[in-house]
Design a protein around this motif. Structure first.
Motif, PDB file in Angstrom:
ATOM      1  N   GLY A  39      39.560 -82.457  20.765  1.00  0.00           N
ATOM      2  CA  GLY A  39      38.377 -81.691  20.318  1.00  0.00           C
ATOM      3  C   GLY A  39      38.268 -80.309  20.943  1.00  0.00           C
ATOM      4  O   GLY A  39      37.184 -79.812  21.219  1.00  0.00           O
ATOM      5  N   ILE A  40      39.419 -79.682  21.168  1.00  0.00           N
ATOM      6  CA  ILE A  40      39.409 -78.349  21.799  1.00  0.00           C
ATOM      7  C   ILE A  40      39.664 -77.282  20.730  1.00  0.00           C
ATOM      8  O   ILE A  40      40.581 -77.411  19.926  1.00  0.00           O
ATOM      9  N   GLU A  41      38.848 -76.223  20.752  1.00  0.00           N
ATOM     10  CA  GLU A  41      39.008 -75.153  19.760  1.00  0.00           C
ATOM     11  C   GLU A  41      39.946 -74.068  20.286  1.00  0.00           C
ATOM     12  O   GLU A  41      39.717 -73.501  21.362  1.00  0.00           O
ATOM     13  N   LEU A  42      40.980 -73.761  19.510  1.00  0.00           N
ATOM     14  CA  LEU A  42      41.907 -72.686  19.874  1.00  0.00           C
ATOM     15  C   LEU A  42      41.317 -71.360  19.405  1.00  0.00           C
ATOM     16  O   LEU A  42      40.975 -71.203  18.233  1.00  0.00           O
ATOM     17  N   VAL A  43      41.183 -70.394  20.316  1.00  0.00           N
ATOM     18  CA  VAL A  43      40.559 -69.121  19.925  1.00  0.00           C
ATOM     19  C   VAL A  43      41.525 -67.935  20.006  1.00  0.00           C
ATOM     20  O   VAL A  43      41.102 -66.782  20.071  1.00  0.00           O
ATOM     21  N   ASN A  44      42.817 -68.229  19.973  1.00  0.00           N
ATOM     22  CA  ASN A  44      43.788 -67.136  19.798  1.00  0.00           C
ATOM     23  C   ASN A  44      43.731 -66.652  18.346  1.00  0.00           C
ATOM     24  O   ASN A  44      43.088 -67.292  17.497  1.00  0.00           O
TER      25      ASN A  44
END
Ligand code: F0G
Length: 359
Positions: A154-159
């Motif tokens: 449940g981790i959002e990648l913000v690259n």
């Protein structure tokens, strides 16, 4: 009052809906500063009107805030409690700040020893979990992509591989068209992971399609010679450059960069570190604009193009994105100028004698 770019450009941001909580630090609406002396004195191109889009004046000091207001707003909308990114520094600073603003956690993966101190300081003070790897940005990006791809975390990648990042960043092109009254003839910018060139091209294209501009600019992208995969046409395993922000060998938005170059009839070329440093000092001393070294790559590139007659003698308008603030990396400024502080006796005469030498 600037309520942030989501509020300003909402109708052009289809990912934003009524149920998106807007996480903003009043980013965007950065100045477009006309360069007065640079074209003649440094670029050797007096027929050019050059405008500097100074993205260093965003809340965390770089253009990354444009993408991050979008990425973190969407992360919160999805109920995420942790965002993650790989970074050469600026993305981590922006992710950490917007996560703090949203009240969620942030983790950043950085190449050890290759991040300017100011950027590191930002990530730390905003409370991010900062992890350094013995590897480069490309290794870090591969790892965070792998981790974020597993939905069970449940981790959002913000690259900028997160598509809403590009959507936010395209608004800089909207502002340029708004401020100039039309698109420029050329737009120059540094290229690393290639998200930003992709975003600008999208922004210029959308405004032209909507009839808000009569044309689209030729896109001029510049990489550092030791980290120039798009110029070479193949990835670079061990990218090297003093412009640590763009020390990237495997750009994630490779196809977007090539499309921007080819569809616009522009180019992507490289400049050496020495050329970058000369341009970095020139824009600071000739225009009073302090940008970080990576931002000088397009200025060095314009000088090179002018020298080979690329622009001809007819008038043209060129906009240049200065992607990050010079204060991110003060060490580099002091090293570049290379003068020790001159000590002077605390008397009127000694000071006047010292001033004689500067006139
Ligand atoms: N200029 C600066 C100051 C940057 O920080 C970056 C990228 C770029 C240019 C290149 O933009 O990647 O969209 O082509 N910095 C990223 C980071 C990689 O982690 O902060 P791009």
């Amino acid at each position: 009052m600037n309520h942030g770019l989501i509020s300003t450009w909402r109708e052009f941001l289809p990912d934003i809906t009524d149920s998106t909580p807007v996480i903003s630090l009043s980013e965007g609406d950065t100045p477009l500063i006309e360069a007065k002396r640079l074209p003649t004195v440094f670029l050797g191109a007096p027929s050019l009107r050059v405008f500097l889009k100074f993205e260093g004046l965003n809340p965390t000091g770089s253009f990354k805030d444009r993408g991050m207001t979008m990425a973190v707003s969407k992360a919160v909308e999805r109920g995420r409690e942790l965002v993650i990114c790989a970074s050469t520094g600026n993305t981590s600073a922006a992710a950490a700040a917007y996560a703090a603003r949203a009240g969620i956690a942030c983790a950043v993966l950085l190449p050890k020893g290759e991040v300017a101190l100011g950027k590191l300081a930002q990530a730390l003070i905003h409370g991010a979990k900062v992890l350094a790897i013995d590897g480069n940005f490309d290794d870090a990006l591969r790892l965070v992509r792998e981790i974020a791809a597993d939905e069970s975390f449940g981790i959002e990648l913000v690259n900028s591989v997160n598509p809403v990042r590009i959507e936010g960043q395209k608004t800089a092109a909207f502002e340029i068209v708004r401020d100039l009254g039309d698109a420029p003839d050329f737009h120059a910018l540094p290229v690393g992971n290639a998200g930003n060139i992709t975003a600008y091209w999208r922004g210029f294209s959308e405004f032209a399609a909507l009839g808000k501009a009569t044309k689209r600019p030729k896109m001029l992208g510049f990489q550092a010679a030791g980290a120039a995969p798009l110029v070479l046409g193949h990835p670079v395993d061990e990218p090297q450059t003093i412009a640590t922000a763009i020390r990237i060998g495997k750009p994630a938005s490779w196809d977007g960069a090539i499309a921007a170059r080819d569809d616009s009839g522009g180019l992507i070329e490289s400049v050496t570190d020495d050329e970058i440093l000369a341009a970095y000092a020139a824009v600071a001393s000739l225009e009073g604009v302090f940008a970080e070294p990576a931002c000088a790559a397009p200025l060095a590139g314009l000088k090179k193009l002018a020298a080979r007659g690329y622009f001809g003698d007819s008038p043209a308008t060129v906009t240049v994105t200065l992607t990050g603030h010079g204060l991110k990396d003060p060490d580099r400024a002091v090293k570049t100028v290379g003068v020790a502080l001159e000590e002077v006796a605390p008397t009127r005469d000694a000071i006047l004698t010292a001033l004689e030498k500067t006139r």
